[in-house]
Design a protein around this motif. Structure first.
Motif: not given
Length: 452
Positions: A298, A307, A309
């Motif tokens: 991350e 990002s 997900d």
């Protein structure tokens, strides 16, 4: 008795010794199979496992002496006649079966017609179709081994043959085929002994050494030449130039880091290849692995505004595998998606199931990066293959990440599917066989009512 003060030997003492010697020879003959098998196994341990020949000969001699010394009847009192008759017709294969069960590698005993009489657990695991009473050719498909068995039956020869298997994974074996029966062995008598040794690890180590030298010299030559060039410059024209020295040291540090990444990836690939023939069987929970990978990457993704997900499976799901190897697979795939993806974009990790003959778990790593042209897709898992060499090196790529992924998945009996189009991003899908028993047990435990 004494005559003229001298002691005279009894006349029947010498015949008694001869009778005892004849009885010893008869007992030894009845137990000849036991002595022959012990001698053969001692020879194998001496040749292949370094047993001291003097110790081996001493052991065989002790077994031979005991075989002739023990009485055919009970030691404390004579057995009934039916027990003595039963002992005389005991199949020596039972003793042979117990002996080969103690061997660490696959072993089997055949009749002179090539029919399987006995085999140990290791042989049953290596050849699942092996059955007593059936020809060995119904389970073993190696022409070299079958020819050696035929030669042993026809010419009573001792042979060592090399075998190379290609499917399901490549491995190398050494087979020792020996005639152990009498010249006129019957159809059900043990006549041929087959012993196999797995040489896969030794062969892989040799191949990996050669590959490592070739690949390392290819990939390390450029950064090493760069570092040496800067060192020469710092020793000469730039000796007193502080600005140039700082710039050159920064470049040298980056090139040294690049060499370090290449060496680490080569070592990782070598470790994976060395264990390619050993399929892991421990249950690994796939959702936990994916969550760990997301957490570890991350921060890297945030640096590029990307990002991550994660869409896990509903409830625990297990695959037979090695946790560290699977983490390496998904870290490489997600790391590539971040590294080559579009800044400010996204990476999705989607877990699911696929039906078919064998239940499979699927994990797709999806990005919205620039995509890859179709002609490059079949070669992406080759060592050191890069779509754009300069861009890959600038981003810290070594060209080994997808090769490591492929080899880890091969060991797990998994698959890798790659789909990509320029301008539309890429999708890397991993398929792994599901560990049904572990998954079912977890679901059953979760469905039990809570105790109040």
């Amino acid at each position: 008795m004494s005559v003229d003060g001298q002691t005279q030997r009894p006349e029947d003492e010498t015949p008694r010794i001869l009778r005892r010697l004849k009885r010893w020879r008869r007992r030894l003959y009845l137990r000849r199979w036991l002595v022959a098998v012990v001698g053969l196994i001692t020879l194998i341990y001496a040749v292949f496992f370094g047993l001291n020949p003097l110790i081996g000969l001493t052991g065989v001699a002790a077994v031979a002496f005991a075989a002739g010394a023990l009485p055919r009847e009970g030691i404390l009192k004579p057995r009934p006649a039916r027990d003595r008759d039963r002992d005389r017709v005991v199949d020596p294969l039972d003793a042979i079966g117990r002996l080969i069960d103690g061997l660490p590698e696959p072993a089997m005993v055949l009749s002179r017609q090539g029919v399987v009489l006995r085999f140990n657990t290791q042989a049953a695991q290596a050849y699942t179709a092996l059955n007593s009473g059936l020809p060995v050719s119904s389970a073993v498909r190696h022409p070299q081994l079958l020819d050696a068995i035929d030669s042993a039956a026809s010419h009573h020869r001792h042979q060592v043959v090399s075998i190379n298997e290609v499917v399901p994974v490549e491995r190398w074996l050494s087979a020792t085929v020996s005639w152990i029966g009498p010249p006129a062995a019957g159809p059900n008598d043990p006549a041929i002994f087959v012993f196999l040794r797995d040489l896969t690890e030794q062969e892989r180590i040799g191949q990996m050494r050669a590959d490592f030298v070739a690949n390392a010299s290819h990939e390390l030559k450029t950064p090493l030449a760069s570092v040496l060039g800067f060192i020469e410059t710092l020793r000469g024209p730039a000796r007193e130039d502080e600005k140039a020295r700082e710039e050159f040291l920064g470049v040298m540090a980056r090139e040294a880091e690049r060499m370090k990444r290449v060496i680490n990836d080569l070592l990782s690939l070598s470790r994976v290849e060395m264990k390619a023939h050993l399929r892991p069987t421990d249950p690994v929970e796939i959702n936990e692995v994916l969550d760990y990978v997301r957490g570890s990457l991350e921060r890297l993704a945030a640096e590029r505004g990307i990002s991550i997900d994660l869409q896990p499976l509903d409830g625990p799901a297990y695959v037979p595998g090695e946790r560290e190897g699977l983490i390496q697979v998904f870290e490489n795939l997600v790391n590539n998606a971040i590294k080559y993806g579009r800044e400010g974009g996204f990476v999705r990790i989607v877990a699911g199931r696929e039906g078919g003959k064998e239940p499979m778990l699927s994990v797709a790593v999806i990005d919205n990066g620039p995509g890859i042209s179709e002609e490059h897709l079949p070669r992406l898992t080759e060592r050191f293959y890069r779509v754009n060499v300069a861009d890959s090196r600038d981003r810290g790529g070594t060209g080994l990440g997808l090769s490591i992924v492929k080899h880890v998945l091969n060991r797990h009996r998994g698959q890798l599917r790659i789909a990509s189009k320029p301008g539309e991003g890429s999708r890397f899908t991993v398929l792994l066989p599901e560990h049904e028993q572990a998954s079912a047990e977890t679901q059953d435990a979760g469905s039990l009512p809570e105790r109040v």
